[in-house]
Write a protein that holds these residues in place. Sequence first.
Motif, PDB file in Angstrom:
ATOM      1  N   GLU A  16      -7.199   9.812  18.396  1.00 33.60           N
ATOM      2  CA  GLU A  16      -7.466  10.915  19.345  1.00 33.60           C
ATOM      3  C   GLU A  16      -6.321  11.065  20.338  1.00 33.60           C
ATOM      4  N   LEU A  17      -5.879   9.914  20.880  1.00 30.95           N
ATOM      5  CA  LEU A  17      -4.815   9.934  21.887  1.00 30.95           C
ATOM      6  C   LEU A  17      -3.499  10.433  21.333  1.00 30.95           C
ATOM      7  N   GLU A  18      -3.243  10.081  20.058  1.00 32.47           N
ATOM      8  CA  GLU A  18      -1.961  10.474  19.456  1.00 32.47           C
ATOM      9  C   GLU A  18      -1.815  11.987  19.325  1.00 32.47           C
ATOM     10  N   LYS A  19      -2.955  12.708  19.476  1.00 29.86           N
ATOM     11  CA  LYS A  19      -2.879  14.179  19.423  1.00 29.86           C
ATOM     12  C   LYS A  19      -2.183  14.727  20.665  1.00 29.86           C
ATOM     13  N   VAL A  20      -2.201  13.944  21.769  1.00 29.46           N
ATOM     14  CA  VAL A  20      -1.636  14.477  23.015  1.00 29.46           C
ATOM     15  C   VAL A  20      -0.587  13.579  23.665  1.00 29.46           C
ATOM     16  N   ALA A  21      -0.392  12.378  23.123  1.00 33.60           N
ATOM     17  CA  ALA A  21       0.509  11.450  23.820  1.00 33.60           C
ATOM     18  C   ALA A  21       1.224  10.521  22.839  1.00 33.60           C
ATOM     19  N   GLU A  22       2.269   9.886  23.338  1.00 33.63           N
ATOM     20  CA  GLU A  22       2.917   8.825  22.567  1.00 33.63           C
ATOM     21  C   GLU A  22       2.151   7.541  22.890  1.00 33.63           C
ATOM     22  N   VAL A  23       1.661   6.870  21.847  1.00 35.57           N
ATOM     23  CA  VAL A  23       0.817   5.704  22.086  1.00 35.57           C
ATOM     24  C   VAL A  23       1.545   4.431  21.653  1.00 35.57           C
ATOM     25  N   VAL A  24       1.664   3.477  22.554  1.00 36.77           N
ATOM     26  CA  VAL A  24       2.283   2.195  22.226  1.00 36.77           C
ATOM     27  C   VAL A  24       1.173   1.143  22.227  1.00 36.77           C
ATOM     28  N   VAL A  25       1.004   0.478  21.073  1.00 39.14           N
ATOM     29  CA  VAL A  25      -0.029  -0.557  20.993  1.00 39.14           C
ATOM     30  C   VAL A  25       0.657  -1.920  21.074  1.00 39.14           C
ATOM     31  N   ASN A  26       0.334  -2.676  22.097  1.00 42.70           N
ATOM     32  CA  ASN A  26       0.888  -4.028  22.237  1.00 42.70           C
ATOM     33  C   ASN A  26      -0.212  -4.925  22.781  1.00 42.70           C
ATOM     34  N   THR A  27      -1.030  -5.427  21.853  1.00 38.10           N
ATOM     35  CA  THR A  27      -2.241  -6.131  22.275  1.00 38.10           C
ATOM     36  C   THR A  27      -2.013  -7.623  22.548  1.00 38.10           C
ATOM     37  N   ASN A  28      -0.738  -8.041  22.425  1.00 40.23           N
ATOM     38  CA  ASN A  28      -0.427  -9.435  22.798  1.00 40.23           C
ATOM     39  C   ASN A  28       0.386  -9.475  24.070  1.00 40.23           C
ATOM     40  N   ILE A  29       0.489  -8.368  24.748  1.00 40.64           N
ATOM     41  CA  ILE A  29       1.381  -8.272  25.904  1.00 40.64           C
ATOM     42  C   ILE A  29       1.021  -9.316  26.971  1.00 40.64           C
ATOM     43  N   THR A  30       2.046  -9.994  27.486  1.00 38.39           N
ATOM     44  CA  THR A  30       1.792 -10.996  28.528  1.00 38.39           C
ATOM     45  C   THR A  30       1.817 -10.298  29.888  1.00 38.39           C
ATOM     46  N   HIS A  31       1.382 -11.008  30.910  1.00 33.42           N
ATOM     47  CA  HIS A  31       1.362 -10.437  32.255  1.00 33.42           C
ATOM     48  C   HIS A  31       2.786 -10.077  32.691  1.00 33.42           C
TER      49      HIS A  31
END
Length: 302
Positions: A16-31
Motif C-alpha cells: 500500500e505504502l509503495e503506491k505513494v512513497a519510497e519504502v526502505v525495510v530495515n528490520t534489524n536496524i540498531t539504535h
Amino acid sequence: MRVLVADSINEKGIAELEKVAEVVVNTNITHEELLESIKDFDAIIVRSRTKVTREVIEAAPRLKIIARAGVGVDNIDVKAATEKGIMVINAPESTSITVAEHTMGLMLALARKIHLADKSVKEGRWEKSKFMGMELNNKTLGVIGMGRIGSQVVKRAKSFGMNVLVHDPYISRETADEMGVEIVDLEELLKKSDIITIHVPLTSETRYLISDRELDMMKDTAFIINCARGGIVDEEALYNALNEGRIGGAALDVFEEEPPKGSPLLKLNNVVLTPHIGASTVEAQRDAAIIVANEIKKVFEG
Ligand code: NAD
C-alpha cells in the motif's frame, strides 16, 4: 516521501505504502543506525522492538509520522513527538480479538495443565491422573480493564459459561449493563475470582497494580493472566506467591524485562509463559499494517 519500516510488518501494508512513497525495510536496524539514518525519512513504522526515543526524534528534521503497527505506544516518546509536531498513529482495533483469543488459550492451558501434559506425553509418559483439570464453566473470571481487549475476553468468557466481574474505574454503568457484567472494586475482584486477567495499559497508575498485597487477596487456587504489559504485575511478588502456593498459577505473555532472562518464574510448573505473542496472528498483523499504511497515505496525500 520516504518511509522507514524498522520492524517487520505484513507485506500488504508495504505494498500500500509503495503506491505513494519510497519504502526502505530495515528490520534489524540498531539504535545507532537509526539515529544516523532517520534524518532521511518522512515516516517510520515500528512494532515493539524499535524504540523511538527523544534522541531519535531530535535527529529527524523531516519526520512527520511515527506509526506503531499495533496498540501500545510505550516504545515511542509521544511527548517529544508532539513537541515537534510529529503525528503518532497506531492501529488500536487491529489486535483486540487476537489478544483476547490468546488470553482464552492461556486460560485453558492453566485450567487443563496443557503445557505440563504436552511435556509429559512427549517425554514418553502417560500420566492421566496427574492432569486432573478444572472447568471454566460456572467459574468467576475477574477482568481488570474492560476496553477493546477486555470486552472481547468478556464475550468469550461468557460463551464458556463463566460469571464475569470487572474492575475498570473508567467505564460507564451503561457499558457494564450492555456487556452483562458486574462492576466491582479491585479488592472484591481479587477475592472472588477463580481466574483474573489483566487488560489495562501500563501507566504510572497501573505499574505494580498487582503486587504482594493484591496477590494475598486472591484465592489460593486462583490463576492470574497478564497479556497486557510487563510491569503491571510485580514479578518478584508473583514468583513468591506461586512458589509458596499462595495462588494457583499464572500465565504471562509480557514481562518486566523481555526476554525474562534468568527469571525464577521460568522454573515453575504452575506457570505458562509465551514470548509476547499476544498480537501475533497473520490476521492481526495484516490488519495493523494495512491500517497504519492507509493512515500514512492519507497524511502524504494531504
Ligand atoms: P483500551 O485502552 O481499549 O482498554 C484499556 C482499559 O483499561 C480501558 O477501559 C481503561 O478504562 C482501563 N483502565 C485504565 N486504567 C485502569 C486501572 N487503573 N484499573 C482498571 N482499569 C483501567 O486498551 P486495549 O486495546 O484493550 O489494550 C489493553 C492493553 O493490552 C494495551 O495497553 C497494551 O499494553 C496491551 N496489549 C498487549 C498485546 C500483546 O501482545 N500481549 C497486544 C495488544 C495490546
